[in-house]
Enzyme design. Structure first.
Site, mmCIF file in Angstrom:
data_model
loop_
_atom_site.group_PDB
_atom_site.id
_atom_site.type_symbol
_atom_site.label_atom_id
_atom_site.label_comp_id
_atom_site.label_asym_id
_atom_site.label_seq_id
_atom_site.Cartn_x
_atom_site.Cartn_y
_atom_site.Cartn_z
ATOM 1 N N LYS A 39 -7.969 -11.263 -6.673
ATOM 2 C CA LYS A 39 -6.677 -11.668 -6.117
ATOM 3 C C LYS A 39 -6.625 -13.155 -5.833
ATOM 4 C CE LYS A 39 -4.647 -7.545 -4.133
ATOM 5 N NZ LYS A 39 -4.003 -6.950 -2.967
ATOM 6 N N LYS B 275 -5.869 -3.133 -14.520
ATOM 7 C CA LYS B 275 -5.279 -2.071 -13.700
ATOM 8 C C LYS B 275 -3.750 -2.195 -13.670
ATOM 9 C CE LYS B 275 -5.276 -2.495 -9.116
ATOM 10 N NZ LYS B 275 -5.528 -2.486 -7.683
ATOM 11 N N LYS C 32 1.475 -3.008 -8.836
ATOM 12 C CA LYS C 32 2.853 -3.317 -8.439
ATOM 13 C C LYS C 32 3.075 -4.813 -8.321
ATOM 14 C CE LYS C 32 1.940 -0.882 -4.083
ATOM 15 N NZ LYS C 32 0.740 -1.485 -3.516
HETATM 16 P P1 TYM Z 1 -2.586 -0.301 -2.834
HETATM 17 O O1 TYM Z 1 -1.292 -0.457 -2.103
HETATM 18 O O2 TYM Z 1 -2.999 -1.334 -3.808
HETATM 19 O O3 TYM Z 1 -2.583 1.076 -3.603
HETATM 20 C C1 TYM Z 1 -2.362 2.309 -2.939
HETATM 21 C C2 TYM Z 1 -3.216 3.390 -3.570
HETATM 22 O O4 TYM Z 1 -2.943 3.486 -4.973
HETATM 23 C C3 TYM Z 1 -4.167 3.402 -5.696
HETATM 24 N N1 TYM Z 1 -3.911 2.691 -6.958
HETATM 25 C C4 TYM Z 1 -4.227 3.158 -8.171
HETATM 26 N N2 TYM Z 1 -4.809 4.293 -8.566
HETATM 27 C C5 TYM Z 1 -4.981 4.469 -9.906
HETATM 28 N N3 TYM Z 1 -4.585 3.559 -10.832
HETATM 29 C C6 TYM Z 1 -4.004 2.402 -10.482
HETATM 30 N N4 TYM Z 1 -3.605 1.529 -11.384
HETATM 31 C C7 TYM Z 1 -3.796 2.153 -9.076
HETATM 32 N N5 TYM Z 1 -3.235 1.124 -8.377
HETATM 33 C C8 TYM Z 1 -3.331 1.471 -7.087
HETATM 34 C C9 TYM Z 1 -5.114 2.617 -4.802
HETATM 35 O O5 TYM Z 1 -6.453 2.902 -5.112
HETATM 36 C C10 TYM Z 1 -4.715 3.103 -3.432
HETATM 37 O O6 TYM Z 1 -5.381 4.306 -3.118
HETATM 38 N N6 TYM Z 1 -6.125 -1.534 0.370
HETATM 39 C C11 TYM Z 1 -5.276 -0.439 -0.037
HETATM 40 C C12 TYM Z 1 -4.403 0.102 1.083
HETATM 41 C C13 TYM Z 1 -5.117 0.475 2.323
HETATM 42 C C14 TYM Z 1 -5.947 1.600 2.535
HETATM 43 C C15 TYM Z 1 -6.353 1.539 3.891
HETATM 44 C C16 TYM Z 1 -6.370 2.626 1.718
HETATM 45 C C17 TYM Z 1 -5.063 -0.191 3.499
HETATM 46 N N7 TYM Z 1 -5.814 0.442 4.456
HETATM 47 C C18 TYM Z 1 -7.227 2.488 4.427
HETATM 48 C C19 TYM Z 1 -7.221 3.590 2.263
HETATM 49 C C20 TYM Z 1 -7.629 3.510 3.613
HETATM 50 C C21 TYM Z 1 -4.394 -0.948 -1.140
HETATM 51 O O7 TYM Z 1 -4.196 -2.106 -1.340
HETATM 52 O O8 TYM Z 1 -3.743 -0.005 -1.800
#
Ligand code: TYM
Length: 333
Positions: A111, A194, A197
């Protein structure tokens, strides 16, 4: 009862990757565990977010989660900044985590890119806040996509060091739940990246709000190679785009990639993409419609999130208070 926690950033419209990798797996856990799900706005501002857009996207994300099957009666659904324990415990964890551990985080490197010096300090300590999210509920199971694995390992390191340094057995070990054939959905433009969004190219992803024509067009334009589909898994080796599209169809129709290949092996991408687009439209259409309906009544949506925050606080605050005590902070009045 097992306590589950997971979060999603309101940094854009949720994608098919978010849906297949995470959200869809959150739904059944509502009935199997005490499930806590959070729209993580504190995480979102680790990179610049326009304030009005952030407010809009936070509601939109909550609506998307409900439209995908989260039921605020059967789970705790709330916005991270509404529960102060997250930020408070994150500060304590900033003082537990070691710089060497954070330096190993691949997501920060991805990032921050080449210009790490210009990244926010928040982006750097992002995983510490994630650890606080989970541990202020003493949650033990965390359903996520594959890309979050390293952050969850760090959360366990933090919990262990806290317990060790303070001579307590307070924070539990957490276990990632990484499920399904689509734990890693890749970009439609580059099968080695990957689906995200925050990718600048909208053509790289399917958004849960895309209409039927947009979905069909994006799939038609998705990058592929010149060969027809193989009829066995080994034939997908070194074909990341083909593998990704097969994985997406398997994910959305709840089957295994092997079965997709058995049915479609030998087909050219023209025909296969038609089948894939139809399956996506059939599955995502009702979700987009329900999102729209929910967003027509923002007051009801906000009210549901406020109830969620109250229920979340009731669990998080006593655990955070005990952490304060363990650290030795003078009790507040
Ligand atoms: P974020 O917002 O990037 O994504 C949310 C969830 O979607 C999954 N994900 C994917 N899975 C498969 N293929 C993809 N291309 C893909 N893109 C995203 C992510 O693995 C995630 O599960 N840091 C986290 C949010 C967070 C969190 C937490 C998660 C904050 N605190 C505590 C678990 C526990 C994040 O940025 O997710």
């Amino acid at each position: 009862m097992t306590r589950v926690f997971s979060g999603i950033q309101p940094s854009g419209v949720p994608t098919l990757g978010n849906y297949l990798g995470a959200i869809r797996n959150w739904v059944p856990l509502q009935d199997q565990a005490e499930a806590i799900y959070c729209v993580v706005d504190l995480h979102a501002i680790t990179v610049w977010q326009d304030p009005a857009e952030l407010t809009r996207q936070t509601r939109e994300m909550a609506a998307a989660l409900i439209a995908c099957g989260l039921d605020p009666q059967r789970c705790i659904l709330f916005v991270q900044s509404h529960v102060r324990a997250h930020a408070e415990l994150a500060w304590i964890f900033n003082c537990v985590a070691r710089l060497g551990w954070l330096n190993r985080m691949t997501q920060f490197k991805d990032k921050a890119g080449k210009n790490q010096e210009a990244s926010s300090a928040g982006l750097y300590v992002y995983p510490n806040l994630m650890a606080a999210d989970i541990l202020t509920y003493h949650a033990t199971k965390v359903p996520v996509g594959d890309d979050q694995k390293q952050h969850l390992e760090l959360a366990n390191d933090i919990a262990q060091k806290f317990n060790h340094d303070y001579g307590v057995d307070f924070f539990p070990t957490i276990e990632p739940l990484i499920q399904g054939v689509a734990a890693r959905v890749m970009s439609l433009r580059d099968g080695t990246k990957k689906m995200s969004k925050s990718d600048p190219s909208d053509q790289s992803r399917i958004n849960l709000t895309d209409d039927a024509d947009t979905i069909a067009l994006k799939i038609r334009r998705a990058k592929t190679d010149a060969e027809p589909l193989p009829d066995h898994m080994a034939g997908l080796e070194n074909r990341p785009e083909a593998r990704n599209l097969v994985g997406i169809l398997a994910g959305i129709t709840n089957t295994l990639p092997e079965n997709v290949l058995r049915e479609h092996g030998g087909q050219g991408f023209g025909a296969f993409k038609g089948t894939l687009a139809d399956a996506l439209v059939a599955h995502l259409g009702p979700i987009a419609a329900e999102m729209k309906r929910l967003l027509d009544d923002p007051a009801a949506l906000d009210a549901a999130l406020h109830v969620g925050a109250e229920r979340a606080r009731a669990i998080a605050e006593p655990i955070c208070a005990r952490a304060r005590e363990i650290v030795g902070f003078l009790p507040a009045k």
